[in-house]
Write an enzyme that holds these catalytic residues in place. Sequence first.
Site, PDB file in Angstrom:
ATOM      1  N   ARG A 147       5.146 -15.189 -11.998  1.00 47.81           N
ATOM      2  CA  ARG A 147       6.118 -16.179 -12.478  1.00 47.81           C
ATOM      3  C   ARG A 147       6.432 -15.980 -13.962  1.00 47.81           C
ATOM      4  O   ARG A 147       7.564 -16.198 -14.400  1.00 47.81           O
ATOM      5  CB  ARG A 147       5.601 -17.594 -12.212  1.00 47.81           C
ATOM      6  CG  ARG A 147       5.655 -17.955 -10.717  1.00 47.81           C
ATOM      7  CD  ARG A 147       4.882 -19.218 -10.412  1.00 47.81           C
ATOM      8  NE  ARG A 147       5.402 -20.353 -11.161  1.00 47.81           N
ATOM      9  CZ  ARG A 147       4.808 -21.542 -11.205  1.00 47.81           C
ATOM     10  NH1 ARG A 147       3.678 -21.752 -10.541  1.00 47.81           N
ATOM     11  NH2 ARG A 147       5.337 -22.526 -11.905  1.00 47.81           N
ATOM     12  N   ASP A 193      -0.108 -21.305  -6.140  1.00 48.49           N
ATOM     13  CA  ASP A 193       0.102 -22.579  -6.824  1.00 48.49           C
ATOM     14  C   ASP A 193       0.917 -23.542  -5.955  1.00 48.49           C
ATOM     15  O   ASP A 193       1.548 -23.127  -4.983  1.00 48.49           O
ATOM     16  CB  ASP A 193       0.897 -22.362  -8.115  1.00 48.49           C
ATOM     17  CG  ASP A 193       0.114 -21.564  -9.144  1.00 48.49           C
ATOM     18  OD1 ASP A 193      -1.105 -21.784  -9.258  1.00 48.49           O
ATOM     19  OD2 ASP A 193       0.730 -20.721  -9.820  1.00 48.49           O
ATOM     20  N   ARG A 209      -5.099 -17.127  -4.209  1.00 52.66           N
ATOM     21  CA  ARG A 209      -4.670 -18.531  -4.272  1.00 52.66           C
ATOM     22  C   ARG A 209      -3.206 -18.600  -4.679  1.00 52.66           C
ATOM     23  O   ARG A 209      -2.762 -17.836  -5.528  1.00 52.66           O
ATOM     24  CB  ARG A 209      -5.439 -19.275  -5.352  1.00 52.66           C
ATOM     25  CG  ARG A 209      -6.905 -19.402  -5.131  1.00 52.66           C
ATOM     26  CD  ARG A 209      -7.491 -20.072  -6.384  1.00 52.66           C
ATOM     27  NE  ARG A 209      -8.929 -19.846  -6.444  1.00 52.66           N
ATOM     28  CZ  ARG A 209      -9.639 -20.012  -7.556  1.00 52.66           C
ATOM     29  NH1 ARG A 209      -9.054 -20.402  -8.672  1.00 52.66           N
ATOM     30  NH2 ARG A 209     -10.938 -19.804  -7.541  1.00 52.66           N
ATOM     31  N   TYR A 227       4.391  -9.289  -3.662  1.00 46.01           N
ATOM     32  CA  TYR A 227       5.044 -10.570  -3.923  1.00 46.01           C
ATOM     33  C   TYR A 227       6.553 -10.360  -4.008  1.00 46.01           C
ATOM     34  O   TYR A 227       7.013  -9.325  -4.508  1.00 46.01           O
ATOM     35  CB  TYR A 227       4.590 -11.165  -5.262  1.00 46.01           C
ATOM     36  CG  TYR A 227       3.252 -11.855  -5.243  1.00 46.01           C
ATOM     37  CD1 TYR A 227       3.140 -13.185  -4.856  1.00 46.01           C
ATOM     38  CD2 TYR A 227       2.093 -11.187  -5.639  1.00 46.01           C
ATOM     39  CE1 TYR A 227       1.913 -13.830  -4.853  1.00 46.01           C
ATOM     40  CE2 TYR A 227       0.855 -11.830  -5.635  1.00 46.01           C
ATOM     41  CZ  TYR A 227       0.773 -13.150  -5.246  1.00 46.01           C
ATOM     42  OH  TYR A 227      -0.435 -13.794  -5.241  1.00 46.01           O
TER      43      TYR A 227
END
Lengths: 255, 255
Positions: free
Chosen positions: B208, B53, B51, B115
């Site tokens: 993050r 954000d 998932r 990522y």
Amino acid sequence: MQRWKLTIEYKGTDYCGWQRQEDGVSTVQLAIEDSIDKFCQQRLTLHVAGRTDAGVHARGQVAHFDLDYGNRALDGYDLSKALNAHLRPQPISIIRAEPVTPDFHARFSACNKLYHYRIINRASFLGLDRDLAWHFKKPLDVKAMHEAAQILVGHHDFSTFRDSQCQAKSPERTLDRLDVIALDYDSCGGREIRIEAEARSFLHHQMRNMTGALALVGEGKWTKKTLKEALEERTRTSGGPTAPAEGLYLMRVDY
Amino acid sequence: MQRWKLTIEYKGTDYCGWQRQEDGVSTVQLAIEDSIDKFCQQRLTLHVAGRTDAGVHARGQVAHFDLDYGNRALDGYDLSKALNAHLRPQPISIIRAEPVTPDFHARFSACNKLYHYRIINRASFLGLDRDLAWHFKKPLDVKAMHEAAQILVGHHDFSTFRDSQCQAKSPERTLDRLDVIALDYDSCGGREIRIEAEARSFLHHQMRNMTGALALVGEGKWTKKTLKEALEERTRTSGGPTAPAEGLYLMRVDY
């Protein structure tokens, strides 16, 4: 009176190009002149290195203007910060402001310009780069494009690749570099094809028209020979299509 | 019944993240499930690799679903083309659709995720990459960030860097790679700082939160030692700020 050089980045999508127009439509020049007006309450005129068409982007456009700021001190960092504050939230950013001598001219002093043209070459449409690249679905032969591009390098009459409305006195230009390179774009074989061009100056639509012709070569519809003949015809009707504005970036102007 | 694997690109700016929500707000999952419904008149559920954000982007998200298409033939190219036609003009693109065996699971079969986190490090604000990167004005020390990042590589309890709402059973993860690299961004010294991370799986907000802490190191507010101590504290309150969503990209999922 101080002459200032601005280096400017913008996303051209929502602008009717660089040049201010009489009907007051949204252009990059008007937006920056408005920000100067808000900063110093003077309606000044920007002189640009190279006008860009509607939808064309810039990472390093250059313009100059003359400012009488009285006896007050002003440094480049403060000027760029003030203009950017007035430009927000528009997608235009003054990335540098610096004082220059009165003989500097954004257009006439330029000795080199670098343009990039971005093509995303894959079947599926663009999620992240919409408006920021030309989406080309059919596979392109990058090696053939690069080889053909070398025909255009050097001093030529570029009438075939200039817009019929182009106002330059001479159709002759010296193209110093025209490279076509492929980069990985996604994890499924999609590629970014980047056309890099350098010259002291370009004719109106020259980069987009050369790109349109190189795409024909990449598709296999034209050969190196077709491109050479088109160049020699010296007429726009021989030149193939004009590539769309959204793939074009003015990257840098050298002085 | 055929299981299909989708590889998906999206610009997350205008979506409330990946996951479908009860109140029907705009999410990437809902948009793609709607496109499947339009294609085959079936309300099917997508299972996703990871998932994302609100505001987070993907260049290679993966999801799967099971489709009963009767005895009719369907190939991946036609499926992706049909879904993309229904998704337009949303900034979501199915870049590949391929049939997989019933034991494939987008989340549980994943053996590696990549990522990228993009920081644009310069004083002037963003013209072209707004919503597509974190704009960080103060100069960052990339070498210090990369060296500190190596403390986080390996098998650790990442409680310090997991969101307080994270629902994973264990806070332990193995981070296989965390590189911080600098790239030229503009012609005026602006740099793009890219943080690349690979692991089999990540905790909620882990990327993050690690980025937020590395930015503190880059600014000189934290040292390598502070980062090590924060990791060892195993509590989110020791971990520094959460970097904004707009810089994060799920690049690729490997199986």
